[in-house]
Design a protein around this motif. Structure first.
Motif, PDB file in Angstrom:
ATOM      1  N   HIS A   1       0.850  -1.187   0.000  1.00  0.00           N
ATOM      2  CA  HIS A   1       0.000   0.000   0.000  1.00  0.00           C
ATOM      3  C   HIS A   1       0.885   1.236   0.000  1.00  0.00           C
ATOM      4  O   HIS A   1       1.843   1.316   0.769  1.00  0.00           O
ATOM      5  CB  HIS A   1      -0.925   0.038   1.222  1.00  0.00           C
ATOM      6  N   VAL A   2       0.556   2.194  -0.858  1.00  0.00           N
ATOM      7  CA  VAL A   2       1.328   3.437  -0.920  1.00  0.00           C
ATOM      8  C   VAL A   2       0.399   4.635  -0.823  1.00  0.00           C
ATOM      9  O   VAL A   2      -0.774   4.577  -1.203  1.00  0.00           O
ATOM     10  CB  VAL A   2       2.173   3.536  -2.216  1.00  0.00           C
ATOM     11  N   GLY A   3       0.954   5.734  -0.312  1.00  0.00           N
ATOM     12  CA  GLY A   3       0.234   6.994  -0.248  1.00  0.00           C
ATOM     13  C   GLY A   3       0.642   7.899  -1.386  1.00  0.00           C
ATOM     14  O   GLY A   3       1.513   7.564  -2.198  1.00  0.00           O
ATOM     15  N   GLN A   4       0.031   9.077  -1.432  1.00  0.00           N
ATOM     16  CA  GLN A   4       0.302  10.024  -2.511  1.00  0.00           C
ATOM     17  C   GLN A   4       1.744  10.520  -2.511  1.00  0.00           C
ATOM     18  O   GLN A   4       2.290  10.869  -3.560  1.00  0.00           O
ATOM     19  CB  GLN A   4      -0.662  11.205  -2.414  1.00  0.00           C
ATOM     20  N   SER A   5       2.380  10.562  -1.346  1.00  0.00           N
ATOM     21  CA  SER A   5       3.758  11.056  -1.265  1.00  0.00           C
ATOM     22  C   SER A   5       4.781   9.931  -1.167  1.00  0.00           C
ATOM     23  O   SER A   5       5.973  10.180  -1.001  1.00  0.00           O
ATOM     24  CB  SER A   5       3.909  11.998  -0.059  1.00  0.00           C
ATOM     25  N   ASP A   6       4.319   8.680  -1.286  1.00  0.00           N
ATOM     26  CA  ASP A   6       5.226   7.531  -1.229  1.00  0.00           C
ATOM     27  C   ASP A   6       5.745   7.193  -2.636  1.00  0.00           C
ATOM     28  O   ASP A   6       5.476   7.916  -3.604  1.00  0.00           O
ATOM     29  CB  ASP A   6       4.506   6.318  -0.633  1.00  0.00           C
ATOM     30  N   LEU A   7       6.438   6.092  -2.740  1.00  0.00           N
ATOM     31  CA  LEU A   7       6.938   5.613  -4.028  1.00  0.00           C
ATOM     32  C   LEU A   7       5.787   5.425  -5.006  1.00  0.00           C
ATOM     33  O   LEU A   7       4.746   4.859  -4.654  1.00  0.00           O
ATOM     34  CB  LEU A   7       7.675   4.281  -3.816  1.00  0.00           C
ATOM     35  N   ALA A   8       5.949   5.922  -6.224  1.00  0.00           N
ATOM     36  CA  ALA A   8       4.905   5.778  -7.240  1.00  0.00           C
ATOM     37  C   ALA A   8       4.644   4.303  -7.537  1.00  0.00           C
ATOM     38  O   ALA A   8       5.559   3.471  -7.485  1.00  0.00           O
ATOM     39  CB  ALA A   8       5.328   6.492  -8.519  1.00  0.00           C
ATOM     40  N   ILE A   9       3.388   3.979  -7.834  1.00  0.00           N
ATOM     41  CA  ILE A   9       3.032   2.588  -8.120  1.00  0.00           C
ATOM     42  C   ILE A   9       3.869   2.032  -9.272  1.00  0.00           C
ATOM     43  O   ILE A   9       4.348   0.894  -9.220  1.00  0.00           O
ATOM     44  CB  ILE A   9       1.532   2.456  -8.436  1.00  0.00           C
ATOM     45  N   SER A  10       4.074   2.824 -10.312  1.00  0.00           N
ATOM     46  CA  SER A  10       4.856   2.349 -11.457  1.00  0.00           C
ATOM     47  C   SER A  10       6.277   1.986 -11.052  1.00  0.00           C
ATOM     48  O   SER A  10       6.851   1.000 -11.543  1.00  0.00           O
ATOM     49  CB  SER A  10       4.863   3.398 -12.570  1.00  0.00           C
ATOM     50  N   LYS A  11       6.862   2.773 -10.155  1.00  0.00           N
ATOM     51  CA  LYS A  11       8.210   2.489  -9.665  1.00  0.00           C
ATOM     52  C   LYS A  11       8.215   1.251  -8.773  1.00  0.00           C
ATOM     53  O   LYS A  11       9.140   0.428  -8.829  1.00  0.00           O
ATOM     54  CB  LYS A  11       8.764   3.694  -8.911  1.00  0.00           C
ATOM     55  N   ALA A  12       7.198   1.130  -7.929  1.00  0.00           N
ATOM     56  CA  ALA A  12       7.112  -0.042  -7.057  1.00  0.00           C
ATOM     57  C   ALA A  12       6.971  -1.318  -7.872  1.00  0.00           C
ATOM     58  O   ALA A  12       7.547  -2.361  -7.526  1.00  0.00           O
ATOM     59  CB  ALA A  12       5.932   0.108  -6.101  1.00  0.00           C
ATOM     60  N   LYS A  13       6.246  -1.236  -8.993  1.00  0.00           N
ATOM     61  CA  LYS A  13       6.074  -2.414  -9.837  1.00  0.00           C
ATOM     62  C   LYS A  13       7.369  -2.802 -10.549  1.00  0.00           C
ATOM     63  O   LYS A  13       7.539  -3.962 -10.937  1.00  0.00           O
ATOM     64  CB  LYS A  13       4.942  -2.179 -10.843  1.00  0.00           C
ATOM     65  N   GLU A  14       8.270  -1.858 -10.698  1.00  0.00           N
ATOM     66  CA  GLU A  14       9.583  -2.201 -11.250  1.00  0.00           C
ATOM     67  C   GLU A  14      10.352  -3.099 -10.289  1.00  0.00           C
ATOM     68  O   GLU A  14      11.173  -3.918 -10.711  1.00  0.00           O
ATOM     69  CB  GLU A  14      10.377  -0.926 -11.525  1.00  0.00           C
ATOM     70  N   VAL A  15      10.080  -2.943  -9.007  1.00  0.00           N
ATOM     71  CA  VAL A  15      10.719  -3.762  -7.974  1.00  0.00           C
ATOM     72  C   VAL A  15       9.975  -5.086  -7.787  1.00  0.00           C
ATOM     73  O   VAL A  15      10.592  -6.150  -7.648  1.00  0.00           O
ATOM     74  CB  VAL A  15      10.765  -2.998  -6.631  1.00  0.00           C
ATOM     75  N   LEU A  16       8.629  -5.015  -7.808  1.00  0.00           N
ATOM     76  CA  LEU A  16       7.803  -6.146  -7.397  1.00  0.00           C
ATOM     77  C   LEU A  16       7.198  -6.937  -8.543  1.00  0.00           C
ATOM     78  O   LEU A  16       6.713  -8.050  -8.344  1.00  0.00           O
ATOM     79  CB  LEU A  16       6.676  -5.637  -6.493  1.00  0.00           C
ATOM     80  N   GLY A  17       7.216  -6.367  -9.748  1.00  0.00           N
ATOM     81  CA  GLY A  17       6.593  -7.026 -10.893  1.00  0.00           C
ATOM     82  C   GLY A  17       5.321  -6.308 -11.310  1.00  0.00           C
ATOM     83  O   GLY A  17       4.601  -5.759 -10.474  1.00  0.00           O
TER      84      GLY A  17
END
Length: 216
Positions: A86-102
């Motif tokens: 789960h991410v907030g508006q000021s956290d890591l962008a979802i697109s960036k997180a998916k680069e890590v997690l798939g």
């Protein structure tokens, strides 16, 4: 991508809200009472300690076949092998997180105002965490209070399931579901209760009342 979000009662953990009781006992009691998804939120721990705590909590959640979600840290989510992030508006962008997690990894997103769902990033979300429905004295950095009317408006235009968070209590739980929430995220309303299992059971009963009101 896991598009479905069938959960109704979402426990967001808070060590301080457990009132010096054993954190893992509180969460397990909540699971016994009907919590069906858990988010581990740890803003103060370093990554190593966060991972160790998440690993221990995952064992408990797996025992009850309940998914564990990690707040904010894609690296912790990857290391522990949890069900989502789960991410907030000021956290890591979802697109960036998916680069890590798939690209198919489930990631929920906090929504603080209507414009937050009008972005390409928001389309990647697993669900929307509507934050806060009601203001809380412990979280002062939010942009707005949604209220029941705001939740109703969001529900009309949202393509995602809505998880309501922010001062959710037994007394307002049914109304929040009836207004458009698909799931309730609860912190102190379970973590701080003397009997977390009974508190979770009470929330489940109110959710059922809210669903009946919504479906009239």
């Amino acid at each position: 991508m896991i598009d479905d979000f069938p959960y109704r009662l979402y426990l967001v953990t808070d060590q301080l809200a457990c009132l010096e009781r054993d954190f893992f006992w509180v969460v397990e009691e909540a699971l016994k009472g009907g919590v069906d998804i858990v988010q581990l939120r740890e803003k103060e721990l370093n990554e190593f300690a966060f991972i160790r705590k998440a690993e221990r909590l995952k064992i408990i959640c797996d025992r009850y076949h309940v998914p564990l979600i990690i707040n904010d840290s894609a690296q912790v989510a990857k290391n522990v092998g949890v069900a989502g992030l789960h991410v907030g508006q000021s956290d890591l962008a979802i697109s960036k997180a998916k680069e890590v997690l798939g690209k198919d990894f489930p990631i929920g997103l906090s929504i603080e105002q209507l414009s937050d769902i009008q972005t390409l990033e928001s389309e990647l979300a697993w669900y929307y965490g509507v934050s806060p429905v009601f203001s809380t004295p412990t979280k002062t950095d939010t942009r707005t209070e949604w209220g029941l009317n705001g939740l109703q408006e969001l529900q009309k235009i949202s393509s995602k399931k809505l998880v309501a968070i922010g001062n959710i209590k037994i007394q307002n739980a049914a109304d929040v579901i009836a207004a458009g929430a698909d799931c309730l995220a609860v912190v102190s309303g379970i973590c701080s209760e003397q009997q977390p299992a009974k508190a979770a059971e009470a929330f489940r009963m109110e959710i059922e009342k809210g669903l009946k009101l919504k479906n009239r």
